[in-house]
Design an enzyme around this catalytic site. Sequence first.
Site, PDB file in Angstrom:
ATOM      1  N   THR A  48       9.480  -8.496 -10.308  1.00 33.84           N
ATOM      2  CA  THR A  48       9.087  -9.903 -10.244  1.00 33.84           C
ATOM      3  C   THR A  48       9.563 -10.676 -11.464  1.00 33.84           C
ATOM      4  O   THR A  48       9.847 -11.875 -11.357  1.00 33.84           O
ATOM      5  CB  THR A  48       7.565 -10.026 -10.122  1.00 33.84           C
ATOM      6  OG1 THR A  48       6.928  -9.277 -11.167  1.00 33.84           O
ATOM      7  CG2 THR A  48       7.082  -9.493  -8.778  1.00 33.84           C
TER       8      THR A  48
ATOM      9  N   ASP B 100       0.859  -1.184   0.000  1.00 29.53           N
ATOM     10  CA  ASP B 100       0.000   0.000   0.000  1.00 29.53           C
ATOM     11  C   ASP B 100       0.896   1.234   0.000  1.00 29.53           C
ATOM     12  O   ASP B 100       1.777   1.377   0.863  1.00 29.53           O
ATOM     13  CB  ASP B 100      -0.911   0.004   1.225  1.00 29.53           C
ATOM     14  CG  ASP B 100      -1.985   1.071   1.123  1.00 29.53           C
ATOM     15  OD1 ASP B 100      -3.045   0.779   0.538  1.00 29.53           O
ATOM     16  OD2 ASP B 100      -1.756   2.192   1.623  1.00 29.53           O
TER      17      ASP B 100
ATOM     18  N   ASP C 166      -2.242   9.108 -11.176  1.00 27.84           N
ATOM     19  CA  ASP C 166      -2.389   7.952 -12.081  1.00 27.84           C
ATOM     20  C   ASP C 166      -1.051   7.551 -12.678  1.00 27.84           C
ATOM     21  O   ASP C 166      -0.755   6.363 -12.824  1.00 27.84           O
ATOM     22  CB  ASP C 166      -3.375   8.283 -13.212  1.00 27.84           C
ATOM     23  CG  ASP C 166      -4.817   8.345 -12.726  1.00 27.84           C
ATOM     24  OD1 ASP C 166      -5.075   7.916 -11.580  1.00 27.84           O
ATOM     25  OD2 ASP C 166      -5.675   8.830 -13.486  1.00 27.84           O
TER      26      ASP C 166
ATOM     27  N   GLU D 194      -4.601   2.455  -4.280  1.00 23.65           N
ATOM     28  CA  GLU D 194      -3.137   2.443  -4.343  1.00 23.65           C
ATOM     29  C   GLU D 194      -2.564   1.172  -3.710  1.00 23.65           C
ATOM     30  O   GLU D 194      -1.433   1.159  -3.230  1.00 23.65           O
ATOM     31  CB  GLU D 194      -2.563   3.690  -3.655  1.00 23.65           C
ATOM     32  CG  GLU D 194      -2.868   3.816  -2.179  1.00 23.65           C
ATOM     33  CD  GLU D 194      -4.183   4.542  -1.878  1.00 23.65           C
ATOM     34  OE1 GLU D 194      -4.326   5.017  -0.740  1.00 23.65           O
ATOM     35  OE2 GLU D 194      -5.039   4.635  -2.790  1.00 23.65           O
TER      36      GLU D 194
ATOM     37  N   ASN E  36      -1.519  12.911  -4.708  1.00 24.63           N
ATOM     38  CA  ASN E  36      -2.586  13.480  -5.544  1.00 24.63           C
ATOM     39  C   ASN E  36      -2.689  14.989  -5.356  1.00 24.63           C
ATOM     40  O   ASN E  36      -2.921  15.734  -6.321  1.00 24.63           O
ATOM     41  CB  ASN E  36      -3.919  12.825  -5.194  1.00 24.63           C
ATOM     42  CG  ASN E  36      -4.117  11.502  -5.919  1.00 24.63           C
ATOM     43  OD1 ASN E  36      -3.604  11.301  -7.012  1.00 24.63           O
ATOM     44  ND2 ASN E  36      -4.859  10.585  -5.303  1.00 24.63           N
TER      45      ASN E  36
ATOM     46  N   HIS F 116      -4.640  14.483  -9.946  1.00 28.36           N
ATOM     47  CA  HIS F 116      -5.075  13.105 -10.162  1.00 28.36           C
ATOM     48  C   HIS F 116      -4.381  12.472 -11.365  1.00 28.36           C
ATOM     49  O   HIS F 116      -4.087  11.271 -11.360  1.00 28.36           O
ATOM     50  CB  HIS F 116      -6.600  13.053 -10.331  1.00 28.36           C
ATOM     51  CG  HIS F 116      -7.339  13.306  -9.052  1.00 28.36           C
ATOM     52  ND1 HIS F 116      -7.363  12.381  -8.024  1.00 28.36           N
ATOM     53  CD2 HIS F 116      -8.071  14.373  -8.627  1.00 28.36           C
ATOM     54  CE1 HIS F 116      -8.091  12.860  -7.017  1.00 28.36           C
ATOM     55  NE2 HIS F 116      -8.531  14.069  -7.353  1.00 28.36           N
TER      56      HIS F 116
END
Length: 390
Positions: A267, A236, A253, A279, A244, A249
């Site tokens: 990964t 998180d 994003d 998030e 933001n 915004h």
Amino acid sequence: MFRLLARWRRLPFDYAALPEYMRRHGLLDPYRRCIAGLVALMVASGGFLFFSPIGPTGPVESALLIACMVGGTVIAALWLTRPWPTYRQSVFFVVGADALIFGALLSVADAPTAFTLSTAFLVVGVYCGHFLSMRALSIHVGATVAASTVLLAIAATGPGADVTLLVVQLLVQSTLFLFMPLLTQVPLFHLRDDAYRSADDPLTGVLNRRGLHQVITAHNHISLAEDDVVAALVIDLDGFKHVNDTLGHAGGDDVLRRVGERLRSATDGWAVVARLGGEEFGVIAAVPASSFPACFTAVHDSVHSVVDAVPITASSGLAWRTSTEFRRDHSDVEILFRWADRVMYDAKRAGGDRMGVVHCPPETVSERAAERASVRPDPAPHAHSYDDVA
């Protein structure tokens, strides 16, 4: 045509997708029994050849046909009594069915008739078109065309053979062998491609919750090594409201997109990455216990980068089980993510920018009952080290 085939080849293949869809709609077991019945019907058809003038005439041919019928009976019994096959078992089924059909056709005394009956390969081709990959389908088509060519050569050496007619028949059969399963597979693959896209988070490009569920379900059958650790990581982003407020915004994003890219890069195919909402991201993987700490620490650390205009950090929770404790069940995955989520909130309450770790032991009978009732006991205090993994 070639453009269509090129696009078809690039489409992702997931063997479990169609069987899982059929299972959810109650179609898998009836379909499996239908395949068993179809195989049994072909075995019975071979038996009727013994009563036909074109049937096997010598002991070798009779023994060959009987062997093929016994093999077909075993395959029908497996379809009837066993669960839906794995991908490897499906490939073995196709190879075995092709070989048995070819053997049965070689036992037929009248070569032109045997060549005509080679259209039986179409039955296997339709199965390939539904359930196997493009590569497996291509190999099947090549093998059946080769088998039909052999039967044509045998028929062409007979007295009074119409070679031109036999060649025309081979061309027609080859077209059927190719296009019947192809016309089945292409739309199915595009449907699967649409399903993959619907499983992706449109903003970050990683999986969404639905896609995570689909991938986990598809990989439930995968075996685990004894020293593997199955772990779920919940990430998180810290202070995302400030991000933001600072960047707007659109900027927020963009941050989420960059985090998704960093998690995929960290990964590098050994784990499944999903955006769980807002998030929050999730990562799950089975890795050797020896590399377990370093792998997930690197994933957590990948969120932060010195190049960011607004520094991004994350609070993470990692819950794990050994391969012997993991039941290869979707409920186990949900439990791992729930424990990881709680550990993540512990890390956030402790100031963020850190990762908490907890060993998630198998549930007792009472705990499983509580889980089904959506009432979980509080997890034990989590450890912030990996000492007990080794």
